[in-house]
Design an enzyme around this catalytic site. Structure first.
Site, PDB file in Angstrom:
ATOM      1  N   LYS A  14       0.830  -1.207   0.000  1.00 32.78           N
ATOM      2  CA  LYS A  14       0.000   0.000   0.000  1.00 32.78           C
ATOM      3  C   LYS A  14       0.863   1.255   0.000  1.00 32.78           C
ATOM      4  O   LYS A  14       0.642   2.178  -0.801  1.00 32.78           O
ATOM      5  CB  LYS A  14      -0.895   0.016   1.258  1.00 32.78           C
ATOM      6  CG  LYS A  14      -1.549   1.372   1.505  1.00 32.78           C
ATOM      7  CD  LYS A  14      -2.423   1.383   2.735  1.00 32.78           C
ATOM      8  CE  LYS A  14      -1.693   1.583   4.039  1.00 32.78           C
ATOM      9  NZ  LYS A  14      -1.519   2.987   4.466  1.00 32.78           N
ATOM     10  N   ASN A  15       1.825   1.316   0.903  1.00 35.77           N
ATOM     11  CA  ASN A  15       2.565   2.567   1.092  1.00 35.77           C
ATOM     12  C   ASN A  15       3.601   2.830   0.003  1.00 35.77           C
ATOM     13  O   ASN A  15       4.228   3.891  -0.015  1.00 35.77           O
ATOM     14  CB  ASN A  15       3.203   2.611   2.484  1.00 35.77           C
ATOM     15  CG  ASN A  15       2.136   2.807   3.562  1.00 35.77           C
ATOM     16  OD1 ASN A  15       0.986   3.127   3.242  1.00 35.77           O
ATOM     17  ND2 ASN A  15       2.500   2.594   4.812  1.00 35.77           N
ATOM     18  N   CYS A  41      -5.601  12.603  13.013  1.00 34.50           N
ATOM     19  CA  CYS A  41      -6.222  11.335  12.628  1.00 34.50           C
ATOM     20  C   CYS A  41      -6.154  10.443  13.850  1.00 34.50           C
ATOM     21  O   CYS A  41      -5.671  10.855  14.886  1.00 34.50           O
ATOM     22  CB  CYS A  41      -5.496  10.710  11.449  1.00 34.50           C
ATOM     23  SG  CYS A  41      -3.846  10.157  11.862  1.00 34.50           S
ATOM     24  N   ARG A  76      -0.056  14.439  13.400  1.00 30.19           N
ATOM     25  CA  ARG A  76       0.544  14.260  12.072  1.00 30.19           C
ATOM     26  C   ARG A  76       0.548  15.508  11.194  1.00 30.19           C
ATOM     27  O   ARG A  76      -0.128  15.576  10.164  1.00 30.19           O
ATOM     28  CB  ARG A  76      -0.148  13.104  11.349  1.00 30.19           C
ATOM     29  CG  ARG A  76      -0.023  11.813  12.097  1.00 30.19           C
ATOM     30  CD  ARG A  76      -0.729  10.683  11.405  1.00 30.19           C
ATOM     31  NE  ARG A  76       0.043  10.111  10.318  1.00 30.19           N
ATOM     32  CZ  ARG A  76      -0.418   9.151   9.516  1.00 30.19           C
ATOM     33  NH1 ARG A  76      -1.633   8.711   9.655  1.00 30.19           N
ATOM     34  NH2 ARG A  76       0.342   8.666   8.572  1.00 30.19           N
ATOM     35  N   ASP A  89       4.289   0.536  11.974  1.00 29.93           N
ATOM     36  CA  ASP A  89       3.136  -0.141  11.373  1.00 29.93           C
ATOM     37  C   ASP A  89       3.024  -1.612  11.772  1.00 29.93           C
ATOM     38  O   ASP A  89       2.054  -2.276  11.410  1.00 29.93           O
ATOM     39  CB  ASP A  89       3.189  -0.022   9.838  1.00 29.93           C
ATOM     40  CG  ASP A  89       2.941   1.408   9.370  1.00 29.93           C
ATOM     41  OD1 ASP A  89       2.444   2.223  10.163  1.00 29.93           O
ATOM     42  OD2 ASP A  89       3.263   1.702   8.198  1.00 29.93           O
ATOM     43  N   ARG A 136      -8.779  -0.764   4.229  1.00 29.47           N
ATOM     44  CA  ARG A 136      -8.002   0.346   3.660  1.00 29.47           C
ATOM     45  C   ARG A 136      -6.632  -0.126   3.230  1.00 29.47           C
ATOM     46  O   ARG A 136      -6.078   0.388   2.267  1.00 29.47           O
ATOM     47  CB  ARG A 136      -7.815   1.455   4.708  1.00 29.47           C
ATOM     48  CG  ARG A 136      -9.072   2.223   4.997  1.00 29.47           C
ATOM     49  CD  ARG A 136      -8.772   3.370   5.901  1.00 29.47           C
ATOM     50  NE  ARG A 136      -7.738   4.226   5.307  1.00 29.47           N
ATOM     51  CZ  ARG A 136      -7.354   5.380   5.801  1.00 29.47           C
ATOM     52  NH1 ARG A 136      -7.924   5.835   6.904  1.00 29.47           N
ATOM     53  NH2 ARG A 136      -6.425   6.095   5.217  1.00 29.47           N
TER      54      ARG A 136
HETATM   55  N1  EPU Z   1       5.790  14.653  11.051  1.00 30.53           N
HETATM   56  C1  EPU Z   1       5.844  15.982  11.355  1.00 30.53           C
HETATM   57  N2  EPU Z   1       5.857  16.888  10.328  1.00 30.53           N
HETATM   58  C2  EPU Z   1       5.818  16.507   9.024  1.00 30.53           C
HETATM   59  C3  EPU Z   1       5.765  15.134   8.711  1.00 30.53           C
HETATM   60  C4  EPU Z   1       5.760  14.221   9.760  1.00 30.53           C
HETATM   61  O1  EPU Z   1       5.885  16.363  12.524  1.00 30.53           O
HETATM   62  O2  EPU Z   1       5.827  17.369   8.161  1.00 30.53           O
HETATM   63  C5  EPU Z   1       5.784  13.657  12.144  1.00 30.53           C
HETATM   64  C6  EPU Z   1       4.518  12.826  12.174  1.00 30.53           C
HETATM   65  O3  EPU Z   1       3.492  13.483  12.876  1.00 30.53           O
HETATM   66  C7  EPU Z   1       4.990  11.565  12.834  1.00 30.53           C
HETATM   67  C8  EPU Z   1       6.428  11.423  12.314  1.00 30.53           C
HETATM   68  O4  EPU Z   1       6.808  12.709  11.870  1.00 30.53           O
HETATM   69  O5  EPU Z   1       5.026  11.738  14.222  1.00 30.53           O
HETATM   70  C9  EPU Z   1       6.624  10.458  11.156  1.00 30.53           C
HETATM   71  O6  EPU Z   1       5.621  10.655  10.202  1.00 30.53           O
HETATM   72  P1  EPU Z   1       5.806  10.343   8.659  1.00 30.53           P
HETATM   73  O7  EPU Z   1       5.681  11.607   7.911  1.00 30.53           O
HETATM   74  O8  EPU Z   1       7.011   9.509   8.415  1.00 30.53           O
HETATM   75  O9  EPU Z   1       4.496   9.461   8.381  1.00 30.53           O
HETATM   76  P2  EPU Z   1       3.652   9.505   7.069  1.00 30.53           P
HETATM   77  O10 EPU Z   1       4.567   9.735   5.931  1.00 30.53           O
HETATM   78  O11 EPU Z   1       2.476  10.378   7.244  1.00 30.53           O
HETATM   79  C10 EPU Z   1       3.945   6.968   6.450  1.00 30.53           C
HETATM   80  C11 EPU Z   1       3.025   5.806   6.241  1.00 30.53           C
HETATM   81  C12 EPU Z   1       2.425   5.394   7.573  1.00 30.53           C
HETATM   82  C13 EPU Z   1       3.575   5.025   8.519  1.00 30.53           C
HETATM   83  C14 EPU Z   1       4.547   6.193   8.642  1.00 30.53           C
HETATM   84  C15 EPU Z   1       5.761   5.890   9.483  1.00 30.53           C
HETATM   85  C16 EPU Z   1       2.261   6.161   3.985  1.00 30.53           C
HETATM   86  C17 EPU Z   1       1.157   6.490   3.061  1.00 30.53           C
HETATM   87  N3  EPU Z   1       1.991   6.182   5.302  1.00 30.53           N
HETATM   88  O12 EPU Z   1       3.131   8.009   6.994  1.00 30.53           O
HETATM   89  O13 EPU Z   1       1.622   4.256   7.329  1.00 30.53           O
HETATM   90  O14 EPU Z   1       3.072   4.698   9.786  1.00 30.53           O
HETATM   91  O15 EPU Z   1       4.990   6.609   7.339  1.00 30.53           O
HETATM   92  O16 EPU Z   1       6.458   4.823   8.951  1.00 30.53           O
HETATM   93  O17 EPU Z   1       3.361   5.836   3.551  1.00 30.53           O
HETATM   94  C18 EPU Z   1      -0.071   2.691   7.803  1.00 30.53           C
HETATM   95  O18 EPU Z   1       0.204   2.144   6.715  1.00 30.53           O
HETATM   96  O19 EPU Z   1      -0.821   2.146   8.665  1.00 30.53           O
HETATM   97  C19 EPU Z   1       0.498   3.995   8.098  1.00 30.53           C
HETATM   98  C20 EPU Z   1      -0.009   4.798   9.024  1.00 30.53           C
END
Ligand code: EPU
Length: 418
Positions: free
Chosen positions: A23-24, A118, A123, A306, A398
């Site tokens: 998915k990701n 969320c 996030r 995850d 999802r």
């Molecule tokens: N964060 C910030 N500012 C930003 C971006 C992130 O503070 O601009 C914080 C987030 O709030 C969090 C941390 O940094 O505390 C890491 O977040 P990240 O941005 O890496 O997460 P994401 O990119 O939103 C992806 C996956 C998630 C997975 C995370 C961590 C996708 C579509 N989603 O999310 O997947 O948990 O990386 O590995 O790639 C899932 O599949 O169940 C899922 C939630």
């Protein structure tokens, strides 16, 4: 009425099962199709609600999406019809924010609803925005929307304040069409970032260093078409292996990339699971009762957040006490209260959960709160005495392709009820 999953616990899972595409990795790959007027063909998109959501968003933006023979999907964005990702879509799926970088890179403007909080935490997307601003985009936040504008993005050196997966992906995509060289420092090293870079390279982008903390991108004026096979889902793989382990079964997952799972496999071994690795297979044989161990979530190559909920279900049955620390998200323990309803003895203490193993779970009605929490409840239900009913199963759909069917194929007594 929303569907529920019903599980009669106690069956030891046995057999072979194939993992679906990740998915990701699929979500950023689809967003990347916005960067080119030429067709991009995906060989193996997983059938998931989140993939449908991003496909709808792409169609709104002007994509034509068609299904071909042998499960292929062709995406072509010959012309952008809109530059807006509306709140309705972004609020159902945060990953919609992945269109921001490609849109501003291709058309010089994007309007994307702010995702907000969320189920697993606040996030924010400040790092995405800070990076785009470094690339020369003018960013405004108005009426709950981010507006980004730039005549043409300009390469820059970007150091993110924290490791962000979709943030790295957004900036990587944006930089492919920027003028000059971009360096992303403190980049996420997840296999999904590498898969995106492989796709972008096949479209003609110049990217080096994906999979390390420093990615260098030489911008090109345009990208062409291409074809892509999305990597296998390492989280689904881990979930299926844990299903084998928690039931004391013997499960082989096929079509996997074992090195994407090093941290998860290490923890399963510490918990007493016997593992055998083939080139593209992993076999897990569960112990009668797992051993306790400590887990701390980290960006890749550390233990993935995850898989935190699923491994908690496993350790909830361990002989001894484990400590699980969540460092990525501030509120990712929603499954704890539900597991406790099934007889688990788990207490949270800030970012840690202290898990005192019990010999058996008891079946109970429980409620899924997010994708991975749902998977954790299903796993506990497989191992429980009696019947478990997991409501709000749409969370599971999802991100897992027919998880219940795959578990049933391994001998689980699991079915859906309206
Ligand atoms: N964060 C910030 N500012 C930003 C971006 C992130 O503070 O601009 C914080 C987030 O709030 C969090 C941390 O940094 O505390 C890491 O977040 P990240 O941005 O890496 O997460 P994401 O990119 O939103 C992806 C996956 C998630 C997975 C995370 C961590 C996708 C579509 N989603 O999310 O997947 O948990 O990386 O590995 O790639 C899932 O599949 O169940 C899922 C939630």
């Amino acid at each position: 009425m929303a569907e529920r999953l019903v599980i009669e616990g106690g069956a030891r899972l046995q057999g072979r099962v194939a993992v679906s595409a990740a998915k990701n990795a699929a979500l950023p790959a689809l967003a990347a199709a916005l960067l080119t007027t030429e067709p991009v063909v995906f060989e193996n998109l997983p059938a998931l609600a989140d993939v449908t959501t991003i496909s709808r968003l792409l169609e709104r933006l002007g994509a034509e999406i068609s299904k071909g023979a042998a499960g292929e999907t062709e995406v072509r964005v010959a012309e952008l019809k809109s530059d807006e990702a509306p709140y309705g879509l972004v609020s159902t799926m945060r990953a919609s924010v992945l269109v921001l970088g490609p849109l501003v890179a291709r058309s010089g403007r994007a309007r994307v609803a702010l995702p907000g909080g969320c189920a697993i935490g606040l996030r924010p997307i400040d790092q995405h925005l800070k990076g785009l601003a470094r690339l020369g985009a003018e960013i405004r936040i108005e009426n709950g929307y981010v507006e980004a504008r730039a005549s043409r993005l300009k390469g820059a050196r970007i150091t993110t304040d924290l490791v962000t997966v979709t943030g790295t992906e957004n900036l990587l995509m944006a930089a492919t069409l920027a003028e000059g060289t971009t360096v992303i420092e403190n980049a996420a090293r997840e296999p999904e970032v590498v898969d995106l870079a492989v796709l972008l390279q096949s479209l003609g982008a110049r990217v080096e260093g994906a999979g390390t903390e420093r990615i260098e991108i030489d911008g090109v004026p345009e990208l062409g078409g291409g074809r892509h096979r999305v990597i296998p889902d390492r989280i689904e793989t881990g979930t299926l292996l844990t299903a084998g382990a928690i039931t004391g079964g013997d499960v082989t997952v096929t079509g996997v990339v074992p090195r994407h799972l090093s941290a998860v496999l290490g923890k399963l071994e510490e918990a007493g699971v016997a593992l055998e690795m083939g080139e593209a297979t992993i076999r897990a044989r569960g112990p009668e009762r797992p051993r306790a161990t400590d887990v701390i979530t980290q960006p890749f190559p550390g233990f993935p957040t995850d898989m935190q909920a699923q491994v908690m279900s496993l350790l909830g049955r361990a002989d001894g006490t484990s400590r699980i620390t969540e460092t990525i998200f501030e509120n990712r323990f929603m499954h704890v209260a539900e597991l406790c309803r099934m007889g688990a003895r788990i207490e949270t203490d800030g970012a840690s959960a202290v898990v005192r193993g019990v010999s058996h779970y008891q079946g109970a009605p429980v409620m899924a709160s997010d994708l991975r929490a749902s998977a954790a409840l299903v796993l506990a239900g497989l191992a429980a005495r009696g019947r478990t009913e997991v409501s709000r199963v749409y969370h599971l759909d999802r991100g897992y392709e027919r998880l219940d069917a795959k578990l049933a194929q391994l001998g689980a007594r699991i079915w859906r009820e309206p």
